[in-house]
Motif scaffolding. Structure first.
Motif, PDB file in Angstrom:
ATOM      1  N   ALA A  30       0.840  -1.208   0.000  1.00  0.00           N
ATOM      2  CA  ALA A  30       0.000   0.000   0.000  1.00  0.00           C
ATOM      3  C   ALA A  30       0.871   1.252   0.000  1.00  0.00           C
ATOM      4  O   ALA A  30       0.609   2.211  -0.744  1.00  0.00           O
ATOM      5  N   TRP A  31       1.907   1.243   0.814  1.00  0.00           N
ATOM      6  CA  TRP A  31       2.836   2.382   0.878  1.00  0.00           C
ATOM      7  C   TRP A  31       3.521   2.576  -0.473  1.00  0.00           C
ATOM      8  O   TRP A  31       3.614   3.698  -0.980  1.00  0.00           O
ATOM      9  N   GLU A  32       4.003   1.495  -1.082  1.00  0.00           N
ATOM     10  CA  GLU A  32       4.691   1.576  -2.377  1.00  0.00           C
ATOM     11  C   GLU A  32       3.774   2.173  -3.451  1.00  0.00           C
ATOM     12  O   GLU A  32       4.196   3.040  -4.217  1.00  0.00           O
ATOM     13  N   THR A  33       2.542   1.731  -3.485  1.00  0.00           N
ATOM     14  CA  THR A  33       1.568   2.270  -4.444  1.00  0.00           C
ATOM     15  C   THR A  33       1.374   3.768  -4.227  1.00  0.00           C
ATOM     16  O   THR A  33       1.355   4.547  -5.189  1.00  0.00           O
ATOM     17  N   ALA A  34       1.255   4.176  -2.986  1.00  0.00           N
ATOM     18  CA  ALA A  34       1.075   5.603  -2.671  1.00  0.00           C
ATOM     19  C   ALA A  34       2.294   6.422  -3.097  1.00  0.00           C
ATOM     20  O   ALA A  34       2.146   7.526  -3.638  1.00  0.00           O
ATOM     21  N   ILE A  35       3.487   5.890  -2.885  1.00  0.00           N
ATOM     22  CA  ILE A  35       4.719   6.604  -3.276  1.00  0.00           C
ATOM     23  C   ILE A  35       4.783   6.754  -4.790  1.00  0.00           C
ATOM     24  O   ILE A  35       5.121   7.825  -5.313  1.00  0.00           O
ATOM     25  N   LYS A  36       4.466   5.695  -5.512  1.00  0.00           N
ATOM     26  CA  LYS A  36       4.481   5.760  -6.990  1.00  0.00           C
ATOM     27  C   LYS A  36       3.523   6.824  -7.494  1.00  0.00           C
ATOM     28  O   LYS A  36       3.853   7.575  -8.415  1.00  0.00           O
ATOM     29  N   LEU A  37       2.353   6.896  -6.894  1.00  0.00           N
ATOM     30  CA  LEU A  37       1.375   7.911  -7.302  1.00  0.00           C
ATOM     31  C   LEU A  37       1.829   9.312  -6.910  1.00  0.00           C
ATOM     32  O   LEU A  37       1.777  10.244  -7.719  1.00  0.00           O
ATOM     33  N   LYS A  38       2.268   9.472  -5.686  1.00  0.00           N
ATOM     34  CA  LYS A  38       2.659  10.795  -5.181  1.00  0.00           C
ATOM     35  C   LYS A  38       3.794  11.405  -5.993  1.00  0.00           C
ATOM     36  O   LYS A  38       3.778  12.600  -6.308  1.00  0.00           O
ATOM     37  N   TYR A  39       4.785  10.588  -6.359  1.00  0.00           N
ATOM     38  CA  TYR A  39       5.956  11.104  -7.063  1.00  0.00           C
ATOM     39  C   TYR A  39       5.945  10.798  -8.550  1.00  0.00           C
ATOM     40  O   TYR A  39       6.945  11.014  -9.229  1.00  0.00           O
ATOM     41  N   LYS A  40       4.801  10.281  -9.040  1.00  0.00           N
ATOM     42  CA  LYS A  40       4.618   9.991 -10.463  1.00  0.00           C
ATOM     43  C   LYS A  40       5.720   9.088 -11.015  1.00  0.00           C
ATOM     44  O   LYS A  40       6.303   9.351 -12.066  1.00  0.00           O
TER      45      LYS A  40
END
Length: 124
Positions: free
Chosen positions: A103-113
Protein backbone atom coordinates in the motif's frame (compact mmCIF):
# COMPACT_ATOMS: atom_id res chain seq x y z
CA UNK A 1 24.14 13.97 -7.99
CA UNK A 2 27.63 14.30 -9.41
CA UNK A 3 26.39 15.51 -12.84
CA UNK A 4 24.50 12.25 -13.37
CA UNK A 5 21.15 12.34 -15.12
CA UNK A 6 18.95 9.37 -14.37
CA UNK A 7 16.49 8.44 -17.10
CA UNK A 8 13.37 6.40 -17.52
CA UNK A 9 12.40 4.58 -20.72
CA UNK A 10 15.64 2.68 -21.29
CA UNK A 11 15.06 -0.07 -23.88
CA UNK A 12 16.95 -3.36 -23.85
CA UNK A 13 16.25 -6.33 -26.09
CA UNK A 14 17.16 -9.98 -26.26
CA UNK A 15 16.26 -12.41 -29.01
CA UNK A 16 12.57 -12.84 -28.16
CA UNK A 17 11.86 -10.38 -25.36
CA UNK A 18 12.61 -6.78 -24.51
CA UNK A 19 12.33 -4.70 -21.39
CA UNK A 20 11.79 -1.02 -20.75
CA UNK A 21 13.67 -0.15 -17.58
CA UNK A 22 12.70 3.02 -15.75
CA UNK A 23 15.99 3.77 -14.02
CA UNK A 24 15.02 7.16 -12.60
CA UNK A 25 11.86 5.67 -11.08
CA UNK A 26 13.84 2.68 -9.78
CA UNK A 27 16.39 4.92 -8.03
CA UNK A 28 13.69 7.18 -6.59
CA UNK A 29 11.85 4.16 -5.19
CA UNK A 30 15.08 2.87 -3.65
CA UNK A 31 15.64 6.23 -1.95
CA UNK A 32 12.08 6.39 -0.61
CA UNK A 33 12.40 2.85 0.77
CA UNK A 34 15.63 3.85 2.53
CA UNK A 35 13.89 6.88 4.04
CA UNK A 36 10.82 4.95 5.22
CA UNK A 37 12.33 1.62 6.25
CA UNK A 38 15.97 2.57 6.77
CA UNK A 39 14.89 5.60 8.80
CA UNK A 40 17.33 8.03 7.23
CA UNK A 41 16.79 11.40 5.56
CA UNK A 42 16.20 11.78 1.84
CA UNK A 43 19.58 13.54 1.56
CA UNK A 44 21.32 10.62 3.28
CA UNK A 45 19.48 8.17 1.01
CA UNK A 46 20.58 10.17 -2.02
CA UNK A 47 24.21 10.06 -0.84
CA UNK A 48 24.06 6.32 -0.15
CA UNK A 49 22.53 5.63 -3.56
CA UNK A 50 25.16 7.80 -5.22
CA UNK A 51 27.82 5.60 -3.63
CA UNK A 52 26.24 2.33 -4.79
CA UNK A 53 26.32 0.48 -8.08
CA UNK A 54 22.53 0.93 -8.37
CA UNK A 55 23.05 4.44 -9.73
CA UNK A 56 24.98 3.13 -12.75
CA UNK A 57 22.90 2.98 -15.92
CA UNK A 58 22.48 -0.62 -17.07
CA UNK A 59 24.20 -1.52 -20.33
CA UNK A 60 22.21 -4.62 -21.25
CA UNK A 61 19.04 -6.61 -20.67
CA UNK A 62 21.12 -8.92 -18.47
CA UNK A 63 22.04 -5.94 -16.26
CA UNK A 64 18.36 -5.06 -15.89
CA UNK A 65 17.44 -8.66 -15.10
CA UNK A 66 20.15 -8.72 -12.43
CA UNK A 67 18.42 -5.79 -10.72
CA UNK A 68 15.01 -7.40 -11.18
CA UNK A 69 16.00 -10.68 -9.57
CA UNK A 70 15.75 -9.05 -6.13
CA UNK A 71 12.97 -6.89 -4.74
CA UNK A 72 13.65 -3.17 -4.43
CA UNK A 73 13.40 -3.45 -0.66
CA UNK A 74 16.51 -5.66 -0.66
CA UNK A 75 18.48 -3.24 -2.86
CA UNK A 76 17.46 -0.33 -0.61
CA UNK A 77 18.54 -2.09 2.58
CA UNK A 78 21.80 -3.14 0.88
CA UNK A 79 22.53 0.48 -0.08
CA UNK A 80 21.46 1.70 3.36
CA UNK A 81 23.22 -0.82 5.60
CA UNK A 82 25.79 -2.63 3.45
CA UNK A 83 26.56 -6.24 2.70
CA UNK A 84 25.11 -8.92 4.96
CA UNK A 85 22.73 -6.38 6.55
CA UNK A 86 20.26 -9.18 7.44
CA UNK A 87 22.63 -10.65 10.04
CA UNK A 88 22.11 -7.39 11.97
CA UNK A 89 18.41 -8.19 12.28
CA UNK A 90 17.32 -5.96 9.40
CA UNK A 91 14.76 -7.77 7.23
CA UNK A 92 15.75 -8.62 3.66
CA UNK A 93 12.16 -8.60 2.46
CA UNK A 94 8.78 -7.23 3.44
CA UNK A 95 6.99 -10.55 4.03
CA UNK A 96 6.18 -9.71 7.67
CA UNK A 97 4.55 -6.41 6.65
CA UNK A 98 3.64 -7.08 3.02
CA UNK A 99 0.14 -5.53 3.00
CA UNK A 100 1.35 -2.28 4.58
CA UNK A 101 4.43 -2.16 2.34
CA UNK A 102 2.55 -2.71 -0.91
CA UNK A 103 0.00 0.00 0.00
CA UNK A 104 2.84 2.38 0.88
CA UNK A 105 4.69 1.58 -2.38
CA UNK A 106 1.57 2.27 -4.44
CA UNK A 107 1.07 5.60 -2.67
CA UNK A 108 4.72 6.60 -3.28
CA UNK A 109 4.48 5.76 -6.99
CA UNK A 110 1.38 7.91 -7.30
CA UNK A 111 2.66 10.79 -5.18
CA UNK A 112 5.96 11.10 -7.06
CA UNK A 113 4.62 9.99 -10.46
CA UNK A 114 7.03 7.07 -10.68
CA UNK A 115 6.69 4.65 -13.57
CA UNK A 116 6.52 0.88 -13.43
CA UNK A 117 10.13 -0.17 -13.00
CA UNK A 118 10.21 -3.01 -15.53
CA UNK A 119 7.94 -3.38 -18.55
CA UNK A 120 8.54 -6.55 -20.54
CA UNK A 121 7.38 -7.01 -24.11
CA UNK A 122 7.60 -9.68 -26.77
CA UNK A 123 9.74 -9.14 -29.86
CA UNK A 124 7.97 -10.25 -33.02
Amino acid sequence: MKNRVLKDNLYFEGETEGVIFNHYSFCEMIKHIMVKYGEITYQQANEKLENSFLIEEPESKDDVEFLGHEIEFHWAMLACYGDMYWIKGIPSDYNNFKKEYLAWETAIKLKYKLKELYIYYEIK
